[in-house]
Design an enzyme around this catalytic site. Structure first.
Site, PDB file in Angstrom:
ATOM      1  N   LYS A 112       0.817  -1.219   0.000  1.00  0.00           N
ATOM      2  CA  LYS A 112       0.000   0.000   0.000  1.00  0.00           C
ATOM      3  C   LYS A 112       0.849   1.268   0.000  1.00  0.00           C
ATOM      4  CE  LYS A 112      -4.235  -2.102   1.516  1.00  0.00           C
ATOM      5  NZ  LYS A 112      -3.806  -3.524   1.641  1.00  0.00           N
TER       6      LYS A 112
HETATM    7  C1  LIG Z   1      -4.467  -4.593   0.991  1.00  0.00           C
HETATM    8  C2  LIG Z   1      -3.730  -5.883   0.903  1.00  0.00           C
HETATM    9  C3  LIG Z   1      -4.097  -6.900  -0.011  1.00  0.00           C
HETATM   10  C4  LIG Z   1      -5.311  -6.789  -0.893  1.00  0.00           C
HETATM   11  O1  LIG Z   1      -5.173  -5.825  -1.895  1.00  0.00           O
HETATM   12  P1  LIG Z   1      -6.496  -5.303  -2.684  1.00  0.00           P
HETATM   13  O2  LIG Z   1      -5.996  -4.188  -3.525  1.00  0.00           O
HETATM   14  O3  LIG Z   1      -7.440  -4.845  -1.610  1.00  0.00           O
HETATM   15  O4  LIG Z   1      -7.021  -6.445  -3.453  1.00  0.00           O
HETATM   16  C5  LIG Z   1      -3.314  -8.034  -0.058  1.00  0.00           C
HETATM   17  N1  LIG Z   1      -2.242  -8.210   0.749  1.00  0.00           N
HETATM   18  C6  LIG Z   1      -1.856  -7.254   1.643  1.00  0.00           C
HETATM   19  C7  LIG Z   1      -0.694  -7.523   2.529  1.00  0.00           C
HETATM   20  C8  LIG Z   1      -2.578  -6.065   1.744  1.00  0.00           C
HETATM   21  O5  LIG Z   1      -2.188  -5.144   2.642  1.00  0.00           O
END
Ligand SMILES: *Cc1c(COP(=O)(O)O)cnc(C)c1O
Length: 461
Positions: A112
């Site tokens: 993120k």
């Molecule tokens: C947010 C997240 C996901 C999922 O990603 P999306 O874009 O919501 O599909 C997967 N793995 C981790 C570690 C995350 O923080």
């Protein structure tokens, strides 16, 4: 570039407006009116560029007219300067023709950071131009909160308030948020659960009068700029294994469908992609839609891969928009039908979805087995989300001559429970966070009350 709503009733907006608005006022999500398309020659000419240069080439059409090139380059450089690997998104080979794309080299150790490091800077820029200020209000069950705080902490025009459920996030997750001591950062521990926190955020957006004229902004996963920033690493990783001269496949640990939707966009923009694999845990609504056209909501399972624990994937609406010929009326009808309990797509839309995506579901036991197995085979430790991605990759891979890239969405140190259950040793915190447990913390514990939370926000803006 103009952006339109998936439900067709909201006005088309500029990049800056979409950035600050988040959700469209008809309840839909914003998508670009048209996508930029890159030729094979142009993509091939990017081989060897730095991640930052590539990011500029790919994203600049999306911000055209709103952010001058020189400013955009500065933001990109700053956003990725704190990543702890020069390549920003390095690749690790785990088997023949099989790679893991490490997206956890940023300040909070999860993918993120790629989007939120840039988002904070973009918002700051647009607000400066407009001489406006914004209050960011969000709820987190763990990961997004810290990435959002890291992304916004240096802004003079943003104040950020993040609610987390008191004593229900892991210590690493809490400390990643609460050890950021900046004048514009406010952590609130609500004596309730994540749904309570999310409900308060929703209510606050619906009626913003408590801000006395202030304005709320959102950094949640439906913000278009987050998707945009995630397109880049599909290109960078493909280029490093022979794309665009050969096709590449991706497996993506999926929750809200933001990350893998960026991969779908990369494909629409000209990157030759063979397979896009949606990897889910027990919360498998996306796997059910793709494999059997069943979109029914089921109750939430708490798993060892909590960042994928979702009941409904909000960004899926963006794909459904394309699957229905980009017709907002159809999406409005569809959403109304869903709310009445009708839970399947029409044949045409389902077949569109199946053409672009494969899917696979992995439970907790299997997740631990994969962590253990891969560690024994290669000495490489996966986090539980990535383990799900890799297992899905291996089970869905159709043509072994096509390189398979699994997105590693988090560092294993963030999920010690899964690592221990797999019988592996929990690694040390990376150097830039080694002192996390010694850092000073700052957060406010509040009752599970909308009034208390809003009063706290009002007092601090
Ligand atoms: C947010 C997240 C996901 C999922 O990603 P999306 O874009 O919501 O599909 C997967 N793995 C981790 C570690 C995350 O923080």
């Amino acid at each position: 570039m103009k952006y339109i709503s998936t439900r067709g009733d909201a006005p088309a907006l500029s990049f800056g407006d979409v950035l600050l608005a988040g959700l469209a006022n008809d309840g839909g999500l914003y998508v670009p009116e048209t996508l930029p398309k890159f030729s094979q020659e142009e993509i091939a000419s990017w081989a060897g560029l730095s991640y930052q240069e590539l990011a500029f080439n790919i994203m600049s059409p999306f911000v055209a007219g709103e952010v001058p090139d020189i400013e955009f380059r500065r933001m990109i450089n700053e956003a990725y300067a704190e990543f702890d690997h020069k390549a920003v998104a390095p690749m690790v080979q785990t088997d023949t023709n099989e790679w893991v794309l490490e997206l956890f080299r940023g300040p909070t150790l999860a993918f993120k950071d790629f989007a939120l490091q840039l988002l904070g800077r973009l918002m700051d820029y647009v607000l400066t131009q407009r001489k406006e200020k914004l209050v960011i209000l969000g709820a987190t069950s763990g990961d997004t909160g810290s990435a959002a705080i890291e992304g916004c902490r240096h802004s003079d025009h943003l104040k950020i308030f993040i609610l987390h459920p008191h004593q229900r996030v892991s210590e690493v997750q809490r400390r990643q948020m609460t050890s950021v001591i900046d004048d514009n950062v406010f952590n609130i521990a609500v004596k309730g659960n994540f749904d309570d926190c999310q409900g308060m955020v929703k209510n606050s957006f619906a009626d913003q009068s408590f801000l006395n004229g202030g304005k709320l902004g959102a950094v949640n996963s439906i913000n278009w700029a987050r998707i945009m920033a995630q397109i880049v690493y599909y290109f960078s990783s493909a280029l490093s294994v022979g794309g665009p001269h050969r096709k590449v496949s991706f497996s993506v640990p999926t929750g809200n469908f933001g990350d893998i939707f960026a991969g779908y966009l990369a494909k629409q923009m000209g990157l030759p992609i063979d397979q896009l694999i949606v990897a889910t845990n027990q919360n498998d609504i996306l796997h059910r839609v793709i494999s059997e056209n069943d979109m029914s909501r089921q109750s939430l399972n708490v798993t060892l891969s909590p960042s994928m624990d979702i009941m409904v994937s909000s960004n899926f609406e963006r794909l459904l928009f394309d699957a229905h010929g980009r017709d907002g009326e159809s999406i409005k009808d569809l959403m109304a039908r869903f709310n009445q309990g009708d839970v399947s797509l029409n044949d045409e839309a389902w077949s569109f979805v199946k053409t672009h995506f494969d899917s696979y579901k992995v439970d907790d036991n299997r997740t631990c087995d994969v962590i253990k197995q891969v560690f024994e085979d290669t000495q490489y430790l996966l986090d539980p989300h990535t383990a799900i991605g890799l297992d899905a990759a291996r089970n869905c891979w159709k043509d072994k001559s096509v390189p398979m890239i699994t997105l590693a969405t988090a560092h294993p140190v963030k999920f010690p429970e899964a690592v221990e259950k797999a019988g592996c040793e929990v690694p040390k915190l990376p150097e830039h966070m080694a002192d996390l447990f010694d850092r000073e913390e700052s957060y406010q514990v509040l009752e599970n009350s909308l009034e208390d939370v809003q009063a706290f926000v009002t007092k601090n803006i």
